[in-house]
Design a protein around this motif. Structure first.
Motif, PDB file in Angstrom:
ATOM      1  N   LYS A  94      10.285   4.346  -6.101  1.00  0.00           N
ATOM      2  CA  LYS A  94       9.224   4.031  -5.149  1.00  0.00           C
ATOM      3  C   LYS A  94       8.937   5.243  -4.283  1.00  0.00           C
ATOM      4  O   LYS A  94       9.839   5.841  -3.722  1.00  0.00           O
ATOM      5  N   LYS A  95       7.670   5.612  -4.237  1.00  0.00           N
ATOM      6  CA  LYS A  95       7.263   6.688  -3.345  1.00  0.00           C
ATOM      7  C   LYS A  95       6.352   6.083  -2.292  1.00  0.00           C
ATOM      8  O   LYS A  95       5.621   5.127  -2.557  1.00  0.00           O
ATOM      9  N   LYS A  96       6.422   6.594  -1.105  1.00  0.00           N
ATOM     10  CA  LYS A  96       5.593   6.077  -0.023  1.00  0.00           C
ATOM     11  C   LYS A  96       4.173   6.588  -0.194  1.00  0.00           C
ATOM     12  O   LYS A  96       3.939   7.792  -0.288  1.00  0.00           O
ATOM     13  N   ILE A  97       3.250   5.672  -0.240  1.00  0.00           N
ATOM     14  CA  ILE A  97       1.838   6.015  -0.389  1.00  0.00           C
ATOM     15  C   ILE A  97       1.156   5.763   0.953  1.00  0.00           C
ATOM     16  O   ILE A  97       1.180   4.635   1.460  1.00  0.00           O
ATOM     17  N   GLU A  98       0.607   6.807   1.504  1.00  0.00           N
ATOM     18  CA  GLU A  98      -0.117   6.671   2.770  1.00  0.00           C
ATOM     19  C   GLU A  98      -1.408   5.883   2.521  1.00  0.00           C
ATOM     20  O   GLU A  98      -2.171   6.210   1.616  1.00  0.00           O
ATOM     21  N   ARG A 138      -1.433   4.744  -6.799  1.00  0.00           N
ATOM     22  CA  ARG A 138      -0.016   4.455  -7.046  1.00  0.00           C
ATOM     23  C   ARG A 138       0.403   4.967  -8.416  1.00  0.00           C
ATOM     24  O   ARG A 138       1.507   5.457  -8.598  1.00  0.00           O
TER      25      ARG A 138
END
Length: 55
Positions: free
Chosen positions: A5-9, A33
């Motif tokens: 999981k990567k943080k998506i602004e 995403r």
């Protein structure tokens, strides 16, 4: 299929609020995403079919 999981602004146009007050992510957000979560999202650009469980 597991993805890290990567943080998506979030930006304008990534979601809207439903009349019930839930966030509904748009096609723009899903493309940002980069993969299908296989949850049957309303605006999924990956054409996932939850009934058949395939893309």
């Amino acid at each position: 299929m597991l993805f890290p999981k990567k943080k998506i602004e979030l930006e304008e146009g990534d979601f809207y609020l439903t009349p019930e007050g839930y966030k509904c992510f748009t096609e723009q957000y899903h493309l940002k995403r980069g993969y299908c979560c296989e949850s049957g999202c309303r605006h999924c650009p990956y054409n996932f079919n939850k009934k058949r469980k395939n893309i």
